[in-house]
Scaffold this motif. Structure first.
Motif, PDB file in Angstrom:
ATOM      1  N   VAL A   1       0.803  -1.248   0.148  1.00 10.78           N
ATOM      2  CA  VAL A   1      -0.067  -0.161   0.170  1.00 10.78           C
ATOM      3  C   VAL A   1       0.923   1.209   0.002  1.00 10.78           C
ATOM      4  CG1 VAL A   1      -1.575   1.191   1.263  1.00 10.78           C
ATOM      5  CG2 VAL A   1      -1.892  -1.073   1.023  1.00 10.78           C
ATOM      6  N   ILE A   2       1.728   1.419   0.760  1.00  3.74           N
ATOM      7  CA  ILE A   2       2.524   2.305   1.023  1.00  3.74           C
ATOM      8  C   ILE A   2       3.397   2.607  -0.322  1.00  3.74           C
ATOM      9  CG2 ILE A   2       4.683   3.296   2.000  1.00  3.74           C
ATOM     10  CD1 ILE A   2       3.977   1.931   4.665  1.00  3.74           C
ATOM     11  N   SER A   3       3.836   1.617  -0.949  1.00  5.73           N
ATOM     12  CA  SER A   3       4.582   1.845  -2.185  1.00  5.73           C
ATOM     13  C   SER A   3       3.749   1.759  -3.552  1.00  5.73           C
ATOM     14  CB  SER A   3       5.683   0.598  -2.356  1.00  5.73           C
ATOM     15  OG  SER A   3       5.019  -0.655  -2.537  1.00  5.73           O
ATOM     16  N   GLY A   4       2.193   1.953  -3.209  1.00  4.90           N
ATOM     17  CA  GLY A   4       1.548   2.092  -4.205  1.00  4.90           C
ATOM     18  C   GLY A   4       1.556   0.891  -5.234  1.00  4.90           C
ATOM     19  N   GLY A   5       1.416  -0.393  -4.507  1.00  6.20           N
ATOM     20  CA  GLY A   5       1.504  -1.335  -5.328  1.00  6.20           C
ATOM     21  C   GLY A   5       0.236  -1.775  -6.167  1.00  6.20           C
ATOM     22  N   SER A   6       0.642  -2.214  -7.322  1.00 10.95           N
ATOM     23  CA  SER A   6      -0.705  -2.615  -8.185  1.00 10.95           C
ATOM     24  C   SER A   6      -1.483  -4.046  -7.755  1.00 10.95           C
ATOM     25  CB  SER A   6      -0.357  -2.949  -9.667  1.00 10.95           C
ATOM     26  OG  SER A   6       0.613  -3.878  -9.740  1.00 10.95           O
ATOM     27  N   LEU A   7      -2.704  -3.901  -8.494  1.00  9.20           N
ATOM     28  CA  LEU A   7      -3.412  -5.214  -8.188  1.00  9.20           C
ATOM     29  C   LEU A   7      -2.845  -6.362  -8.517  1.00  9.20           C
ATOM     30  CD1 LEU A   7      -7.075  -4.003  -9.618  1.00  9.20           C
ATOM     31  CD2 LEU A   7      -6.223  -4.158  -7.074  1.00  9.20           C
ATOM     32  N   ARG A   8      -2.004  -6.357  -9.541  1.00  5.55           N
ATOM     33  CA  ARG A   8      -1.366  -7.409  -9.974  1.00  5.55           C
ATOM     34  C   ARG A   8       0.037  -7.839  -8.731  1.00  5.55           C
ATOM     35  NH1 ARG A   8      -0.011 -10.045 -14.675  1.00  5.55           N
ATOM     36  NH2 ARG A   8       1.219 -12.183 -14.271  1.00  5.55           N
ATOM     37  N   GLU A   9       0.376  -6.974  -8.437  1.00  3.16           N
ATOM     38  CA  GLU A   9       1.480  -7.183  -7.253  1.00  3.16           C
ATOM     39  C   GLU A   9       0.578  -7.785  -6.017  1.00  3.16           C
ATOM     40  OE1 GLU A   9       5.063  -3.964  -8.097  1.00  3.16           O
ATOM     41  OE2 GLU A   9       3.054  -3.253  -7.429  1.00  3.16           O
ATOM     42  N   ILE A  10      -0.552  -7.003  -5.713  1.00  3.10           N
ATOM     43  CA  ILE A  10      -1.189  -7.671  -4.749  1.00  3.10           C
ATOM     44  C   ILE A  10      -1.649  -9.039  -4.842  1.00  3.10           C
ATOM     45  CG2 ILE A  10      -3.450  -7.496  -3.339  1.00  3.10           C
ATOM     46  CD1 ILE A  10      -3.325  -4.337  -3.756  1.00  3.10           C
TER      47      ILE A  10
ATOM     48  N   ARG B   1     -18.718  -6.302  -9.504  1.00  2.55           N
ATOM     49  CA  ARG B   1     -19.694  -6.860 -10.565  1.00  2.55           C
ATOM     50  C   ARG B   1     -19.147  -8.327 -10.955  1.00  2.55           C
ATOM     51  NH1 ARG B   1     -21.747  -1.895 -14.437  1.00  2.55           N
ATOM     52  NH2 ARG B   1     -22.426  -0.701 -12.677  1.00  2.55           N
ATOM     53  N   MET B   2     -18.051  -8.836 -10.299  1.00  2.00           N
ATOM     54  CA  MET B   2     -17.499 -10.048 -10.622  1.00  2.00           C
ATOM     55  C   MET B   2     -17.003 -10.067 -11.981  1.00  2.00           C
ATOM     56  SD  MET B   2     -17.795 -11.976  -7.982  1.00  2.00           S
ATOM     57  CE  MET B   2     -17.030 -13.470  -8.634  1.00  2.00           C
ATOM     58  N   ARG B   3     -16.283  -9.025 -12.455  1.00  2.00           N
ATOM     59  CA  ARG B   3     -15.378  -8.975 -13.832  1.00  2.00           C
ATOM     60  C   ARG B   3     -14.045  -9.059 -13.517  1.00  2.00           C
ATOM     61  NH1 ARG B   3     -18.129  -3.465 -15.910  1.00  2.00           N
ATOM     62  NH2 ARG B   3     -17.228  -2.813 -13.746  1.00  2.00           N
ATOM     63  N   TYR B   4     -13.311 -10.216 -14.152  1.00  2.00           N
ATOM     64  CA  TYR B   4     -12.011 -10.243 -13.942  1.00  2.00           C
ATOM     65  C   TYR B   4     -11.103  -9.204 -14.118  1.00  2.00           C
ATOM     66  CZ  TYR B   4      -7.619 -12.382 -15.217  1.00  2.00           C
ATOM     67  OH  TYR B   4      -6.003 -12.531 -15.041  1.00  2.00           O
ATOM     68  N   LEU B   5     -10.098  -8.903 -13.119  1.00  2.00           N
ATOM     69  CA  LEU B   5      -9.197  -7.920 -13.474  1.00  2.00           C
ATOM     70  C   LEU B   5      -7.840  -8.098 -13.480  1.00  2.00           C
ATOM     71  CD1 LEU B   5     -10.762  -5.532 -10.568  1.00  2.00           C
ATOM     72  CD2 LEU B   5     -11.206  -5.230 -13.013  1.00  2.00           C
TER      73      LEU B   5
END
Length: 233
Positions: free
Chosen positions: A182-191, A209-213
Motif C-alpha cells: 500500500v505504501i509503495s503504491g502496489g498494483s492489483l497484480r502485485e497484490i 460486478r465479478m468482472r475479471y481484473l
C-alpha cells in the motif's frame, strides 16, 4: 509414564480384576453434564468393551445400587444379585451376574468413577479384605486417571497455543507485506502475486460486478477462471 487414555483404563480394569480375583471388571466414569456414569472399558475372558461402552449407570431411579456407592463413597456388595432389591433386574439377568461388588473411585471427596466386579454366572463372596484392597486400588486409579487427563489437557492446550502463535506470525507477515504494498503504491497484480506467495494458491481478483481484473500467475487464464467463478454455486 505417558500412556494412551484407553490403554490406561484397560490397565486399571485388568489390574483390579486380578487383584480381587474375579473374571470380569467394568469401569465407568462420571459424565460432568449429566452426573451419570458412562461405561468406558471392560475386562473379561472375552471382549466386552463394546457392550460396556453402551451402558450408563446411576441414571435410573431403580438403580439404588449405584446410588449407594456414590452416597457412601465405599464399596457396596450384592452377594445374591438375583434377589437383591438394589439391583436393576433386567441388567443383572442380561449380564448373568450372581454376585457383584461396586467400588467408587474417589478423588478429592468426589466419586469420579466406579468399578463393577463380578465372576460371570458364579457366586462369589466378597470379603472385607476384598473391599479394602479394591478401595485402595480404586483410589490410586482415580489419581492416575485424573493425572492422565490433566496431562492430556495440558498437551492439547500447548498444541492450541502453538497453532495460535503460528497463525499470529503468519498474520503479521501478511499485514507487513500488504502494508508495504500500500505504501509503495502496489498494483492489483502485485497484490494478487503477494496473496499467491503467502497462500501458495492461485489468486484472481474481480471487481464488485465479478468482472475479471487480474491474476497472480502467468499460467492462469483469467477468462477461464472468470467463467468458472460465475458458474460456481
Amino acid at each position: 509414564e505417558a500412556i494412551d487414555r484407553e490403554e490406561l483404563l484397560h490397565l486399571a480394569a485388568r489390574k483390579m480384576s486380578g487383584l480381587i480375583g474375579v473374571s470380569r471388571c467394568s469401569l465407568y466414569l462420571r459424565d460432568e453434564e449429566t452426573g451419570f456414569y458412562r461405561g468406558q472399558v471392560g475386562h473379561a475372558d472375552h471382549d466386552i468393551d463394546h457392550a460396556v461402552k453402551r451402558l450408563v449407570i446411576g441414571g435410573l431411579e431403580a438403580d439404588t445400587f449405584t446410588r449407594e456407592i456414590v452416597r457412601t463413597r465405599e464399596p457396596v456388595v450384592m452377594q445374591d444379585a438375583l434377589h437383591d432389591p438394589r439391583a436393576v433386574r433386567s441388567t443383572i439377568r442380561t449380564w448373568r451376574v450372581r454376585s457383584m461388588m461396586g467400588v467408587p473411585m474417589v478423588l478429592r471427596d468426589e466419586v469420579i468413577g466406579i468399578f463393577l466386579l463380578d465372576s460371570e454366572e458364579k457366586t462369589r463372596r466378597f470379603t472385607e479384605v476384598d473391599q479394602d484392597l479394591a478401595s485402595a486400588f480404586a483410589e490410586l486409579a482415580a489419581a492416575a486417571i485424573s493425572q492422565a487427563e490433566l496431562i492430556g489437557e495440558l498437551r492439547q492446550s500447548r498444541d492450541t497455543v502453538a497453532r495460535q502463535n503460528k497463525a499470529f506470525r503468519r498474520a503479521t507477515a501478511v499485514d507487513d507485506r500488504f502494508t508495504e504494498l500500500v505504501i509503495s503504491g502496489g498494483s492489483l497484480r502485485e497484490i494478487a502475486a503477494a496473496v499467491t506467495e503467502l497462500t501458495k494458491k492461485h489468486c484472481v481478483i474481480y471487481d464488485s460486478r465479478m468482472r475479471y481484473l487480474t491474476s497472480a500467475s502467468e499460467d492462469v487464464d483469467g477468462s477461464q477462471l472468470d467463467q468458472a467463478m460465475l458458474e460456481a454455486p
